[in-house]
Design a protein around this motif. Sequence first.
Motif, PDB file in Angstrom:
ATOM      1  N   VAL A 177     104.445  49.881  28.968  1.00 25.41           N
ATOM      2  CA  VAL A 177     104.152  51.101  28.820  1.00 25.41           C
ATOM      3  C   VAL A 177     102.445  51.200  29.336  1.00 25.41           C
ATOM      4  O   VAL A 177     101.784  50.390  29.303  1.00 25.41           O
ATOM      5  N   LYS A 178     102.513  52.280  30.176  1.00 24.37           N
ATOM      6  CA  LYS A 178     100.996  52.604  30.836  1.00 24.37           C
ATOM      7  C   LYS A 178     100.650  53.975  30.182  1.00 24.37           C
ATOM      8  O   LYS A 178     101.376  54.933  30.352  1.00 24.37           O
ATOM      9  N   GLY A 221     100.372  48.005  27.971  1.00 21.89           N
ATOM     10  CA  GLY A 221     100.946  47.260  26.740  1.00 21.89           C
ATOM     11  C   GLY A 221     102.365  46.912  26.884  1.00 21.89           C
ATOM     12  O   GLY A 221     103.139  47.826  27.899  1.00 21.89           O
ATOM     13  N   GLU A 222     102.790  45.908  26.192  1.00 28.36           N
ATOM     14  CA  GLU A 222     104.049  45.457  26.301  1.00 28.36           C
ATOM     15  C   GLU A 222     104.855  45.693  24.957  1.00 28.36           C
ATOM     16  O   GLU A 222     104.214  45.313  24.166  1.00 28.36           O
ATOM     17  N   ALA A 265     103.417  48.935  18.377  1.00 26.92           N
ATOM     18  CA  ALA A 265     102.473  47.864  18.661  1.00 26.92           C
ATOM     19  C   ALA A 265     102.020  47.751  20.133  1.00 26.92           C
ATOM     20  O   ALA A 265     101.150  47.593  20.495  1.00 26.92           O
ATOM     21  N   GLY A 266     103.126  48.014  21.006  1.00 26.04           N
ATOM     22  CA  GLY A 266     103.063  48.039  22.155  1.00 26.04           C
ATOM     23  C   GLY A 266     101.981  49.101  22.834  1.00 26.04           C
ATOM     24  O   GLY A 266     101.035  48.948  23.587  1.00 26.04           O
ATOM     25  N   LEU A 267     102.275  50.432  22.147  1.00 21.13           N
ATOM     26  CA  LEU A 267     101.191  51.672  22.415  1.00 21.13           C
ATOM     27  C   LEU A 267     100.039  51.318  21.962  1.00 21.13           C
ATOM     28  O   LEU A 267      98.744  51.628  22.749  1.00 21.13           O
ATOM     29  N   ASP A 268      99.772  50.742  20.881  1.00 22.02           N
ATOM     30  CA  ASP A 268      98.438  50.494  20.318  1.00 22.02           C
ATOM     31  C   ASP A 268      97.643  49.600  21.321  1.00 22.02           C
ATOM     32  O   ASP A 268      96.429  49.576  21.652  1.00 22.02           O
TER      33      ASP A 268
END
Length: 379
Positions: free
Chosen positions: A37-38, A49-50, A112-115
Motif C-alpha cells: 500500500v502506498k 507499507g506491506e 498494521a500495514g497502513l500504519d
Amino acid sequence: MTASHIARLDIYVLQDDKPTAVRASFGTFTQRTTLLVKVQDQFGHCGWGEIWSGFPAFGAYHRAAMVEKLVGPWALGRTLENIPALQDEWEAALLPMLRLAGEPGPIAQVLAGLDCALWDLSARAQGVPLYRLLGGEARPLRAYASGVSPSLSREQLEGLRTSGFHAFKFKAGFKEDSALDDLERTVSMLADDEIAMIDANCGWTPDQAHHALARIKSLPLQWTEEPIGCERSAAEWRALRAASVHPLAGGENLLSLDAFRAAFEWLDVVQPDLGKWGGVSRVLPLAREIMDRGLRYCPHAFGSNIGLALAAHVLCAAGGDGILEMDANANPLRTLSGTFAVPAAGYLTPPELPGIGVDPDEQAMGDYLRHHAVVSGGK
C-alpha cells in the motif's frame, strides 16, 4: 504551515504462480503474493507499507478490498499529527466487522500495514530516515537467512554464504524423524562463527515437540521457534519451556498486546511482525517493553523488501541485540518491491535515505501485478 494529510492510497497485489517451492510444516507454497500500500499526501510525498498476506495466497485480495472499500475512504483527509491515534480510531470503527465476520487477523494486518506506510510518509516528508524519526540511528544489524531447508547441500550453503549470510534459520516441524536427521547433518556443516535457529511453524503437537526437542538438545541453536501453535494452552507452553535447553521464540501470530504480555512467561525471543499486528505505532513500544523484561526482540519479516526495511528501521530504533530476518528463497516479488541494503559479512546497515529507503518500481510490475486500486478524493 499546512499539515500533511492523506490525499491518495494505491493498493497493489503482486502474485507469482511459479515460485521456488518453500516447504513448511503446514504445506508447500504453490503461489506467493505480496500486498503493498502506498499512501500519498497533498504535497506528493508518499510512504509504503506491506500488509501481511503470506498464506493462503488468495487472502491478499480480501485484505486489498478492505483497504479499498473500508479503511481507505476513512483515511482520506486525515492528518499525520498523531499516527498511533489513527490506528486506534480505525480499529474501533472496524469492531462491527470483527464481531460479525470474526476476522481479527485481516483487520490487524490491514491496520498494521497502513500504519507503517504513514510512518514512512511522515519520515519522507521530513527528509529523514525512519530510524531517526523514531529516535534511533543506523547501525550494522546481524542478518540471518530464513526459510532454509534442513536438507541444505554444501553447495547451497556456500551460495548463502556468498550472499552475505553467516546465520541461518532452518525449517522444522515436520512429522518425519528424517527431517531431524537432516537438521543435525546440516548444522554440523556450519563454521564456528556461524549460528543456527529452527522454525517449526507450529507444526508439532506438544508430544511431538517434546520428542523433537529431546532429539536436538545437543545442537547449538540460538532458538526454537513456534514448536507448537499460539492457540495451545499456557500450561503446554510452560512445559515445553521447562523441557527445552534452547530459548523458545514466537510472536508473529499473536494479535494483541495482552497476548504478547502473556507469552513473556514462556518466550525468550519475541517476534512481532510489523505488517501483521500493530505496525510501527505499537511494535516499537512493545519492543522496548520486551527488552525491559530481559527478553530479546527479533522482528519477524518474511515477504517483500518493504517489510524487511521496516523491520530493520524499527530494530535500529529499538536497540538491543536482536537479529534481522531475511527470506533467503528466490522471490521475484521481493525484487519488484524495491531495492534495499544487502548483507555483507553477515551484517546489514540501513541506508541514509528518507523514510525506509525503498521505492517499488510501479512500472516494472508487469504480469505480476494482479490488482491495482486507487482511493482518492476523486473516487
